[in-house]
Design a protein around this motif. Sequence first.
Motif, PDB file in Angstrom:
ATOM      1  N   ILE A  20       0.838  -1.207   0.000  1.00 63.51           N
ATOM      2  CA  ILE A  20       0.000   0.000   0.000  1.00 63.51           C
ATOM      3  C   ILE A  20       0.870   1.253   0.000  1.00 63.51           C
ATOM      4  O   ILE A  20       0.609   2.210  -0.739  1.00 63.51           O
ATOM      5  N   GLY A  21       1.919   1.260   0.840  1.00 63.38           N
ATOM      6  CA  GLY A  21       2.790   2.426   0.897  1.00 63.38           C
ATOM      7  C   GLY A  21       3.490   2.704  -0.424  1.00 63.38           C
ATOM      8  O   GLY A  21       3.577   3.865  -0.869  1.00 63.38           O
ATOM      9  N   TYR A  22       3.966   1.648  -1.080  1.00 68.03           N
ATOM     10  CA  TYR A  22       4.687   1.816  -2.351  1.00 68.03           C
ATOM     11  C   TYR A  22       3.749   2.341  -3.441  1.00 68.03           C
ATOM     12  O   TYR A  22       4.063   3.308  -4.139  1.00 68.03           O
ATOM     13  N   ILE A  23       2.571   1.678  -3.582  1.00 69.43           N
ATOM     14  CA  ILE A  23       1.642   2.089  -4.645  1.00 69.43           C
ATOM     15  C   ILE A  23       1.096   3.490  -4.368  1.00 69.43           C
ATOM     16  O   ILE A  23       0.932   4.299  -5.302  1.00 69.43           O
ATOM     17  N   LYS A  24       0.832   3.809  -3.097  1.00 69.78           N
ATOM     18  CA  LYS A  24       0.347   5.147  -2.761  1.00 69.78           C
ATOM     19  C   LYS A  24       1.369   6.207  -3.147  1.00 69.78           C
ATOM     20  O   LYS A  24       1.020   7.262  -3.705  1.00 69.78           O
ATOM     21  N   GLN A  25       2.643   5.935  -2.863  1.00 68.59           N
ATOM     22  CA  GLN A  25       3.677   6.913  -3.174  1.00 68.59           C
ATOM     23  C   GLN A  25       3.845   7.068  -4.691  1.00 68.59           C
ATOM     24  O   GLN A  25       4.088   8.166  -5.192  1.00 68.59           O
ATOM     25  N   MET A  26       3.684   5.940  -5.425  1.00 70.51           N
ATOM     26  CA  MET A  26       3.847   5.996  -6.879  1.00 70.51           C
ATOM     27  C   MET A  26       2.640   6.661  -7.562  1.00 70.51           C
ATOM     28  O   MET A  26       2.795   7.390  -8.540  1.00 70.51           O
ATOM     29  N   SER A  27       1.430   6.373  -7.025  1.00 69.57           N
ATOM     30  CA  SER A  27       0.220   6.845  -7.693  1.00 69.57           C
ATOM     31  C   SER A  27      -0.338   8.138  -7.097  1.00 69.57           C
ATOM     32  O   SER A  27      -1.160   8.811  -7.718  1.00 69.57           O
ATOM     33  N   GLY A  28       0.090   8.456  -5.878  1.00 69.48           N
ATOM     34  CA  GLY A  28      -0.377   9.674  -5.227  1.00 69.48           C
ATOM     35  C   GLY A  28      -1.692   9.527  -4.488  1.00 69.48           C
ATOM     36  O   GLY A  28      -2.258  10.510  -4.019  1.00 69.48           O
ATOM     37  N   GLY A  29      -2.208   8.315  -4.366  1.00 69.56           N
ATOM     38  CA  GLY A  29      -3.472   8.104  -3.656  1.00 69.56           C
ATOM     39  C   GLY A  29      -3.632   6.647  -3.255  1.00 69.56           C
ATOM     40  O   GLY A  29      -2.779   5.798  -3.526  1.00 69.56           O
ATOM     41  N   PHE A  30      -4.768   6.351  -2.620  1.00 73.40           N
ATOM     42  CA  PHE A  30      -4.998   5.009  -2.099  1.00 73.40           C
ATOM     43  C   PHE A  30      -5.750   4.086  -3.063  1.00 73.40           C
ATOM     44  O   PHE A  30      -5.847   2.887  -2.803  1.00 73.40           O
ATOM     45  N   MET A  31      -6.311   4.597  -4.173  1.00 71.23           N
ATOM     46  CA  MET A  31      -7.214   3.792  -4.977  1.00 71.23           C
ATOM     47  C   MET A  31      -6.544   2.516  -5.495  1.00 71.23           C
ATOM     48  O   MET A  31      -7.018   1.397  -5.252  1.00 71.23           O
ATOM     49  N   TRP A  32      -5.458   2.647  -6.222  1.00 75.51           N
ATOM     50  CA  TRP A  32      -4.816   1.471  -6.803  1.00 75.51           C
ATOM     51  C   TRP A  32      -4.216   0.568  -5.736  1.00 75.51           C
ATOM     52  O   TRP A  32      -4.184  -0.660  -5.897  1.00 75.51           O
TER      53      TRP A  32
END
Length: 448
Positions: free
Chosen positions: A410-422
Amino acid sequence: MTLHTLPDAAPATIAAPESNTLNAQEMDQSERAVAKAFRRILPFIFICYVISYLDRTNVSFAALGMNADLGITAEQFGFGAGMFFIGYFLFEIPSNLIMQKTGARIWIARIMISWGVISMATAFVTGPMSFAVARFCLGMAEAGFTPGIYLFFTYWFPGTWRAKITAAFLVGIPVANIIGAPISGALMQLTGHEHIRNWQWLLLIEGVPAVILGIVCLFFLDDKPAKAKWLTAEEKSVLQRRLDDEQQRIAAKHGASMQHAMRNPLLWLLAMINFCGIVGSIGVGLWMPQIIKQMGVSHTATGFLTALPYICGALSMLLWAKRANQSPHRIRWISGALIIAACALSVSAVVTEPVLKMLALCFTVSGILAFQASFWALPSGFLTGNAAAAGLAVIVSVGNLGGFFGPSLIGYIKQMSGGFMWALLAVSAVLLIGALAVSQVKDPYKTE
């Protein structure tokens, strides 16, 4: 295809008659002894588990101030928080085997005192590296607690009682959040001290109960019925005979050695399923305060809103476990719980309206907790002796790697995408994989 334990006949329907040597009067007497043990042991173990879960997840609230104070990014927080489960994984099996030698009373006390001290020490981390090290040490200290409790239950409670006490024990997860989330949110409202920040107060204050309970454990718990002064001699005898009979039958069918457990493919499938469940449980749990905080509410409101899904989960897990245990299709109930959690989490990822998002999170947590409450009746259906000590530790420790993978993902994808959705959609996919894996399990309590 379903994965079988062994082709031999299993216990009838849900559970077999538990003793071939006790007559009806002795069975009634053993039931009274088990009920007495349930009333004495469960409340204390329950409180210990609430504190355990609180101390491993309170960092989710500490992060609301700690991350900014120490310059910890979303990816670094997810990695550091997840390091708890690496330490837990590495030391879980040795811890459980040591407990089998030393006895539950001494070893559970050691676990609780050491994790309380380390939890308080986490208040003094200075950056992402020391945070990760502190979390690893906390996991190392707490390793063996949960599988140790499951093993302890096999020393006291026959199979027909185990699903009930396991579900009651696991209610500690939502209760820890129902109680802990508002308290943690309120502590984060403290203005602080010149040298101690609000998140440090939170970690210091919430670590103290574990140390106190660890000391109490030395005087309160008994390793097995024969050592319990609060049972009569007759109650000790019939209960121990009943438990011995059950364990001998399981050993004859599935083996009682560590080697038997490690060669059983069902053990590894259950470990993989537990991994998927914990990816959702810990991944969502550790990030939920930050997900809710994005709605623009205060720290205190975040605490109360975080507790809401767990109130729903506490009710659902008891009802779901009861129905699953009574049903001839237990596996469908376990799989269905994960499907509900996965679908609800997907909805929470894409909706933006706060009420709908909270409703979806309530269904997510309810599904995950219902899964956990019904899943943990399965291992004791084919594990006993050394096989139980090692096997339960394997299922919990491999599963707990999900506690590292989930928050980190979750932390990695949030940082890459800028949000929690993906990030949340990825976790929901893992939960669906777990549901599919559950469908391949053959209920060890059920006949062909």
